[in-house]
Design a protein around this motif. Structure first.
Motif, PDB file in Angstrom:
ATOM      1  N   GLN A   1       1.005  -1.478  -0.118  1.00 30.85           N
ATOM      2  CA  GLN A   1       0.033  -0.158  -0.302  1.00 30.85           C
ATOM      3  C   GLN A   1       0.630   1.128  -0.090  1.00 30.85           C
ATOM      4  O   GLN A   1       0.541   2.363   0.740  1.00 30.85           O
ATOM      5  CB  GLN A   1      -0.401   0.412   1.035  1.00 30.85           C
ATOM      6  N   GLY A   2       1.777   1.456  -0.908  1.00 32.24           N
ATOM      7  CA  GLY A   2       3.031   2.752  -1.026  1.00 32.24           C
ATOM      8  C   GLY A   2       3.902   2.598   0.865  1.00 32.24           C
ATOM      9  O   GLY A   2       4.105   3.656   0.004  1.00 32.24           O
TER      10      GLY A   2
ATOM     11  N   LYS B   1       7.523   9.759  14.637  1.00 28.27           N
ATOM     12  CA  LYS B   1       6.446  10.357  14.353  1.00 28.27           C
ATOM     13  C   LYS B   1       5.928  11.046  12.820  1.00 28.27           C
ATOM     14  O   LYS B   1       4.839  10.547  12.110  1.00 28.27           O
ATOM     15  CB  LYS B   1       5.869  11.894  15.190  1.00 28.27           C
ATOM     16  N   ASN B   2       7.057  11.466  12.043  1.00 33.26           N
ATOM     17  CA  ASN B   2       6.370  11.155  10.140  1.00 33.26           C
ATOM     18  C   ASN B   2       6.478   9.898   9.656  1.00 33.26           C
ATOM     19  O   ASN B   2       5.296  10.123   8.844  1.00 33.26           O
ATOM     20  CB  ASN B   2       7.981  12.670  10.154  1.00 33.26           C
ATOM     21  N   HIS B   3       6.634   9.027  10.249  1.00 32.29           N
ATOM     22  CA  HIS B   3       6.692   7.896   9.580  1.00 32.29           C
ATOM     23  C   HIS B   3       5.562   7.996   9.943  1.00 32.29           C
ATOM     24  O   HIS B   3       4.385   6.798   9.197  1.00 32.29           O
ATOM     25  CB  HIS B   3       8.019   7.194  10.119  1.00 32.29           C
TER      26      HIS B   3
ATOM     27  N   PHE C   1      -0.766   7.060   8.440  1.00 29.01           N
ATOM     28  CA  PHE C   1      -1.941   6.617   8.913  1.00 29.01           C
ATOM     29  C   PHE C   1      -2.240   7.725   7.388  1.00 29.01           C
ATOM     30  O   PHE C   1      -3.620   6.933   7.080  1.00 29.01           O
ATOM     31  CB  PHE C   1      -2.094   7.827   9.596  1.00 29.01           C
ATOM     32  N   GLN C   2      -1.240   7.788   6.585  1.00 35.11           N
ATOM     33  CA  GLN C   2      -2.354   8.340   5.777  1.00 35.11           C
ATOM     34  C   GLN C   2      -2.321   7.264   4.680  1.00 35.11           C
ATOM     35  O   GLN C   2      -3.404   7.506   3.736  1.00 35.11           O
ATOM     36  CB  GLN C   2      -1.300   9.526   4.954  1.00 35.11           C
TER      37      GLN C   2
ATOM     38  N   THR D   1      -3.357   2.230  16.486  1.00 38.01           N
ATOM     39  CA  THR D   1      -4.234   0.976  17.301  1.00 38.01           C
ATOM     40  C   THR D   1      -5.041   0.718  15.596  1.00 38.01           C
ATOM     41  O   THR D   1      -4.807  -0.623  15.102  1.00 38.01           O
ATOM     42  CB  THR D   1      -5.148   1.158  17.985  1.00 38.01           C
ATOM     43  N   GLN D   2      -5.770   1.371  14.970  1.00 36.56           N
ATOM     44  CA  GLN D   2      -6.071   1.014  13.385  1.00 36.56           C
ATOM     45  C   GLN D   2      -4.929   1.086  12.925  1.00 36.56           C
ATOM     46  O   GLN D   2      -5.310  -0.380  11.797  1.00 36.56           O
ATOM     47  CB  GLN D   2      -7.252   2.044  12.871  1.00 36.56           C
ATOM     48  N   ALA D   3      -3.973   1.482  13.090  1.00 32.50           N
ATOM     49  CA  ALA D   3      -3.144   0.704  11.864  1.00 32.50           C
ATOM     50  C   ALA D   3      -2.535   0.243  12.274  1.00 32.50           C
ATOM     51  O   ALA D   3      -1.972  -1.201  11.220  1.00 32.50           O
ATOM     52  CB  ALA D   3      -1.891   2.178  11.988  1.00 32.50           C
TER      53      ALA D   3
END
Length: 215
Positions: free
Chosen positions: A151-152, A185-187, A192-193, A201-203
């Protein structure tokens, strides 16, 4: 200062939580709600950083309120408060977008740590339930073919995501990958995007479900 909204239909519980949180100078309670509809209204008007959300409330329950709030204000961290140590609540709450799930008998110090952690982009689920969650997802998707589509995500983002799925916090990830916490944090923002999720958690669950990472 972390702004907290308390949503619980029991006045005694709200008062107790307010007193506990008043002992931490980095936290300010900005409002209280006694039902789900009030929680939604106050979330939009007060714009708190964190909501302590009881699951069983009148008018609209905590799961319904969480869905409504996260649709409009995904940046608000929501921590579910419950007396129920049951998977079905947790699965629904994760899908709704909570960043934490805690039982009402939690120690005051751990409650404060959880609030500050979620405000810093972390997630919290009791370790006993985390193992059950991933066991269930692995069971459900064990017969599915491995998905080679990342997914990129870059290799380093997958490394970060794998550590997130293993329950590591930002500081631990930074140490293990020899990068700064800011880079972590940047990663995570990029992850997330790309995955279309709102929190770690969702990730993590998406990564396991999609076979992007193995545990």
């Amino acid at each position: 200062m972390v702004k907290v909204l308390i949503a619980d239909d029991h006045a005694l519980m709200r008062e107790g939580l307010r007193k506990i949180l008043s002992t931490e100078e980095r936290i300010a309670v900005v409002g209280e709600a006694e039902n789900g509809d009030q929680a939604i209204h106050l979330a939009f008007s007060l714009n708190p950083d964190i909501i302590l959300m009881d699951i069983n409330m009148p008018v609209a329950n905590g799961i319904e309120a969480t869905r409504a709030i996260k649709r409009e204000r995904p940046e608000i961290g929501i921590i579910a408060l419950t007396i129920h140590d049951q998977e079905e609540y947790l699965f629904e709450l994760i899908k709704a977008g909570v960043s934490g799930y805690i039982l009402k008998d939690i120690r005051p110090g751990l409650l404060i740590q959880t609030i500050l952690g979620v405000a810093n982009g972390e997630s919290f689920i009791p370790s006993s339930m985390t193992s059950r969650i991933f066991a269930e997802f692995n069971r459900l998707y064990s017969l599915s073919p491995r998905n080679s589509n990342t997914q990129g995500l870059t290799k380093r983002e997958i490394d970060v995501l794998r550590l997130v799925a293993n329950g590591e916090n930002n500081r631990s990830i930074a140490k293990k990958l020899f990068i700064s916490e800011k880079t972590v944090k940047n990663h995570l923002t990029s992850i997330f995007q790309k995955l279309g999720v709102g929190d770690r958690t969702q990730a993590a669950i998406h990564a396991v479900k999609s076979k992007i990472v193995d545990l």
